[in-house]
Write a protein that holds these residues in place. Structure first.
Motif: not given
Length: 583
Positions: A92, A63, A131, A127, A96, A60, A134-135
């Motif tokens: 990142c 990110v 993430c 999670h 992840c 987190y 999103e990355s």
């Protein structure tokens, strides 16, 4: 997960796996929430101080830190910032991947024949999947501007596909997992809603032929699904990513929809969102900006200028954000026909922004030309210098020239060919930037613009000497006049002007874009008068019969949105017709 996911080239950059993280997932999410709160209150350094120490090991924090660097790269377009954001995102993704569910070859094969049991995933693993998605989304967007080769486009496409599949996996987790902790679910759900919603909206905006290709390789996009998902995410208060859903909704309703289509965003919904967000973040640069944009779209120009100015002056850590406000202040003042004030902000952009000096140079010159007889000798000299210098700053992004830069360069050449003159250049820019719908919100605004256009038409009619560009200039002025008349609810007069534009087609020397644009404008007029079939035919003709003109892609986005709207309108009217009357 798919073994191919972990073998993608951009993950190789971080060979050393992060050290074990001693921060538990609940603390990480709570700190991420605090960082978000600081960030949207303009406390950028405080937010960075929370995230940076743990960015090496906590997903987190990694990110969040990457988002900061990504936004900085997007606002500056400076190579150093782009490289820093790229490195942070590579790391990142590696962080992840450390926490994502590892699948053996046997498990990967088994997934092909039976459903995955997401109950076996730990909280960290689910999670991490979100993430990771999103990355990938940020990294794929950054890849488009990292270098200019075809290879970069292919890489970006692969990353977007991985990202899309990862978000679909997250949706499966959300829908099938039995959640033990509501807190874990709400933070996860807001991210899934945001990702799926944003993807659907982005894809739905693309022209039809692109959508067909994307559907062939497994993508799909629905505007209604996208908005529904984002609105569900928006309702998940106290979740980390709720504010990202807010930002996506505001961007769509207040900016994207106005640039790429004829649609009106849901301004009442945006008003509701902003009232709440401005209570939470009264000096937040982003929400002050969006409030300015909301008032602009309502036609409340003075209020809009006031909010944009507050946004601009609310922070100095990111001066690049000022440029967004300067852009808006350029056009809010242009809508008012306050050309000299508009030229001040156009000048700020030219001096300070690194985005496109070619566009900014031409833009400022176009606005100064509108001063006409009120122009000073210094301003005349400045216009000439701006027009002469604009082409030398032409750039290539992702291997291609910007369409608007090519448009501007053609106009600078035309300026000198026409003995240092152009016809209504700033109003032409307002038309291609899709700002005439703002004029229609207030009668005094559109009437003021109409009078300027009428005077230009009178001057053209009174000219004694004819030039090679007479048809181009006349067609432009008539198109602008028709656009004003449509906003003034005078469809028959608008149609008459547009028919004249179409009749000039074979006489046009350079501004070939005016004919397909006029056809689409006429389609709008037909829809306003209830003739949906004729509107549909005009859109098809504009799409199929014309190619290679300036700003073609921009018009195709508008045509796609308009055709989708007509199809929905026809379906809706068919459903209302009783079955007995259909024979």
């Amino acid at each position: 997960m798919d073994s191919a996911d972990t073998e993608d080239d951009f993950q190789d950059a971080c060979e050393i796996q992060p050290m074990p993280c001693s921060m538990d997932i609940d603390t990480a999410m709570e700190e991420a929430r605090s960082a978000v709160h600081y960030f949207f209150n303009n406390k950028f350094e405080e937010a960075r101080e929370i995230l940076k120490p743990w960015a090496e090991t906590s997903m987190y924090h990694a990110v969040g830190n990457s988002v900061f660097l990504f936004l900085e790269a997007m606002l500056t377009f400076e190579q150093g910032h782009i490289e820093a954001a790229s490195d942070a995102l590579k790391h990142c993704i590696a962080v992840c991947n450390k926490y994502r569910k590892k699948s053996t070859i046997t498990e990967s094969i088994g997934k092909m024949v039976k459903k995955t049991n997401y109950e076996q995933y730990t909280t960290e693993e689910i999670h991490a999947e979100l993430c990771y998605a999103e990355s990938l989304l940020l990294k794929s967007m950054l890849t488009f501007i990292e270098d200019e080769t075809l290879v970069s486009f292919i890489k970006a496409g692969l990353k977007i596909r991985l990202c899309y599949n990862s978000y679909k996996e997250c949706m499966n987790i959300l829908n099938t997992r039995k959640w033990q902790h509501e807190n874990h679910k709400i933070h996860f759900e807001s991210g899934v809603r945001m990702g799926i919603g944003a993807f659907n909206l982005m894809i739905s905006l693309l022209p039809g032929r692109v959508i067909k290709l994307l559907e062939f390789i497994g993508f799909s996009g629905s505007r209604h699904v996208g908005l529904k998902e984002l609105e569900l995410g928006y309702k998940l208060h106290n979740s980390i990513r709720q504010i990202l859903c807010v930002m996506a909704l505001l961007c769509y309703h207040l900016i994207v929809i106005h640039v790429f289509s004829h649609f009106e965003g849901d301004l009442d919904f945006c008003d509701e969102i902003l009232k709440h967000q401005l209570q939470l973040y009264p000096d937040g640069v982003w929400f002050l900006f969006f409030k300015g944009r909301l008032e602009f779209m309502k036609g409340n120009i003075d209020e809009s200028i006031s909010w944009y100015t507050r946004s601009w002056k609310s922070q100095s850590v990111w001066p690049q954000f000022h440029h967004l406000c300067f852009w808006e202040l350029t056009w809010t003042n242009s809508i008012k026909c306050d050309w000299r004030e508009a030229s001040v902000y156009a000048g700020f952009l030219l001096e300070e922004s690194r985005w496109s000096k070619t566009i900014y140079s031409y833009q400022k010159a176009a606005i100064l030309i509108m001063l006409g007889e009120n122009m000073t000798a210094e301003e005349k000299s400045e216009i000439e210098n701006l027009m002469r210098n604009a082409p030398q700053w032409k750039q290539r992004i992702a291997g291609k020239s910007l369409p608007m830069e090519k448009f501007a360069i053609k106009k600078t050449s035309r300026y000198f060919t026409q003995e240092n003159s152009l016809v209504l250049p700033a109003i032409e820019l307002m038309y291609v930037w899709n700002l005439f719908k703002v004029l229609g919100k207030k009668h005094h605004l559109v009437l003021q613009m109409y009078k300027i256009i009428e005077k230009a038409l009178v001057r053209l009619n009174e000219q004694q000497e004819r030039t090679d560009y007479d048809a181009d200039n006349r067609a432009l002025v008539l198109l602008l006049k028709a656009a004003c008349l449509r906003q003034m609810r005078s469809p028959l007069q608008a149609e008459e002007c547009l028919q004249t534009v179409l009749s000039l087609e074979k006489k046009l020397k350079e501004d070939l874009y005016l004919v397909p644009y006029a056809m689409v404008e006429l389609a709008f007029v037909c829809k306003d008068m209830g003739d949906l079939n004729r509107a549909s035919q005009l859109l098809e003709d504009a799409k199929k019969n014309y190619t290679g003109y300036s700003l073609e892609s921009r018009l195709h986005f508008k045509i796609h949105a308009f055709q989708a709207d007509l199809e929905e309108t026809k379906q809706s009217s068919d459903e209302k017709v009783p079955e007995s009357s259909k024979f």
